[in-house]
Design a protein around this motif. Structure first.
Motif, PDB file in Angstrom:
ATOM      1  N   PRO A  49      -4.767  -6.580  -1.026  1.00 23.40           N
ATOM      2  CA  PRO A  49      -4.358  -5.205  -0.660  1.00 23.40           C
ATOM      3  C   PRO A  49      -5.234  -4.448  -0.201  1.00 23.40           C
ATOM      4  O   PRO A  49      -6.498  -4.390  -0.640  1.00 23.40           O
ATOM      5  CB  PRO A  49      -3.767  -4.730  -2.066  1.00 23.40           C
ATOM      6  N   GLY A  50      -5.131  -3.976   1.000  1.00 25.01           N
ATOM      7  CA  GLY A  50      -6.137  -3.090   1.633  1.00 25.01           C
ATOM      8  C   GLY A  50      -7.089  -3.989   2.596  1.00 25.01           C
ATOM      9  O   GLY A  50      -7.906  -3.265   3.332  1.00 25.01           O
ATOM     10  N   ALA A  70       1.992  -7.275  -2.102  1.00 27.90           N
ATOM     11  CA  ALA A  70       2.152  -5.989  -1.504  1.00 27.90           C
ATOM     12  C   ALA A  70       0.916  -5.243  -1.034  1.00 27.90           C
ATOM     13  O   ALA A  70      -0.068  -5.433  -1.788  1.00 27.90           O
ATOM     14  CB  ALA A  70       2.728  -5.078  -2.527  1.00 27.90           C
ATOM     15  N   GLY A  71       0.807  -5.015   0.354  1.00 23.09           N
ATOM     16  CA  GLY A  71      -0.405  -4.515   0.939  1.00 23.09           C
ATOM     17  C   GLY A  71      -1.133  -5.514   1.495  1.00 23.09           C
ATOM     18  O   GLY A  71      -2.086  -4.927   2.018  1.00 23.09           O
ATOM     19  N   SER A  72      -1.123  -6.933   1.310  1.00 23.24           N
ATOM     20  CA  SER A  72      -1.878  -7.828   1.779  1.00 23.24           C
ATOM     21  C   SER A  72      -1.859  -8.055   3.355  1.00 23.24           C
ATOM     22  O   SER A  72      -0.716  -7.843   3.919  1.00 23.24           O
ATOM     23  CB  SER A  72      -1.592  -9.037   1.009  1.00 23.24           C
ATOM     24  N   GLY A 122       4.766  -3.535   2.439  1.00 22.02           N
ATOM     25  CA  GLY A 122       3.497  -3.022   3.293  1.00 22.02           C
ATOM     26  C   GLY A 122       2.580  -4.225   3.666  1.00 22.02           C
ATOM     27  O   GLY A 122       1.589  -3.786   4.112  1.00 22.02           O
ATOM     28  N   SER A 123       2.936  -5.532   3.437  1.00 23.20           N
ATOM     29  CA  SER A 123       1.996  -6.522   4.062  1.00 23.20           C
ATOM     30  C   SER A 123       2.251  -6.750   5.323  1.00 23.20           C
ATOM     31  O   SER A 123       3.111  -5.966   5.994  1.00 23.20           O
ATOM     32  CB  SER A 123       2.461  -7.799   3.167  1.00 23.20           C
ATOM     33  N   SER A 124       1.370  -7.365   5.888  1.00 19.75           N
ATOM     34  CA  SER A 124       1.478  -7.482   7.291  1.00 19.75           C
ATOM     35  C   SER A 124       0.877  -8.897   7.761  1.00 19.75           C
ATOM     36  O   SER A 124      -0.175  -9.476   7.247  1.00 19.75           O
ATOM     37  CB  SER A 124       0.904  -6.472   8.018  1.00 19.75           C
ATOM     38  N   SER A 143       9.460  -3.140   4.905  1.00 21.07           N
ATOM     39  CA  SER A 143       8.302  -2.560   5.291  1.00 21.07           C
ATOM     40  C   SER A 143       7.024  -3.300   5.902  1.00 21.07           C
ATOM     41  O   SER A 143       6.139  -2.980   6.241  1.00 21.07           O
ATOM     42  CB  SER A 143       7.855  -1.582   4.192  1.00 21.07           C
TER      43      SER A 143
END
Length: 199
Positions: A49-50, A70-72, A122-124, A143
């Motif tokens: 994440p981040g 999440a967020g990865s 929130g991952s991409s 998302s």
């Protein structure tokens, strides 16, 4: 983690400076010149994440589960990569490439219900070419950021929801790839979008 699972530390992998990175399998060249990937692990999780795991061509493969928490983030940056990966049997794969012709071509996908590709909130995933592949389940949060010139998505079942409605009827794979709302809008931004179902 579970036995045989691979958990990635993006900082260590980035420190290697490898342009092409394959996690969960071994890449080899067949006699006919094609690139074959022998999948060696049941599960691969990218939990950064981040942060961003980046390279010219980055692929995560498993016999069962590939997960971005999440967020990865996974991104193709730089020059190189591309070309098709020949993979035998059931499984899941996630690939981002800066090269041309990046693909996951499966031979002999069977009836296993274990494979799952999961992209958390929130991952991409970004690159010139992005491939999401699972012979059974696929769970992509609404998302998730998907940015690609050429985007290929293959799952056990694909549902395209063009107008909002209640629960989907007729699902044979759970969870399966459902393209609707914001996710549908983002995937349509690709210059070339390929959708396929294994069932």
């Amino acid at each position: 983690g579970s036995p045989g699972a691979v958990t990635l530390d993006a900082d260590i992998l980035a420190g290697w400076g490898a342009g092409r990175l394959l996690v969960g399998g071994v890449r080899r060249t067949a006699e006919d010149g094609s690139t074959v990937v022998d999948v060696r692990t049941p599960s691969v999780t990218l939990d950064n994440p981040g942060g961003t795991l980046a390279g010219a061509d980055v692929a995560l493969v498993s016999r069962e589960k590939v997960e971005l928490t999440a967020g990865s983030a996974l991104a193709a940056q730089g020059d190189g990569g591309g070309g098709a990966y020949q993979v035998a049997g059931d499984g899941a794969a996630l690939r981002a490439s800066s090269g041309n012709g990046a693909a996951v071509v499966r031979q002999g996908a069977g009836a296993s219900v274990a494979p799952l590709l999961s992209l958390g909130a929130g991952s991409s995933v970004s690159g010139d070419e992005v491939v999401l592949d699972s012979t059974y389940g696929m769970q992509v949060d609404d998302s998730v950021g998907l940015t690609a010139d050429r985007l290929s998505m293959a799952a056990g079942q694909v549902s395209l929801v063009l107008s909002p409605q209640g629960a989907l009827a007729g699902s044979v794979v759970d969870p399966h790839l459902v393209l609707e709302g914001g996710l549908l809008a983002r995937v349509q931004q690709a210059d070339l979008l390929s959708l396929a179902s294994y069932r």
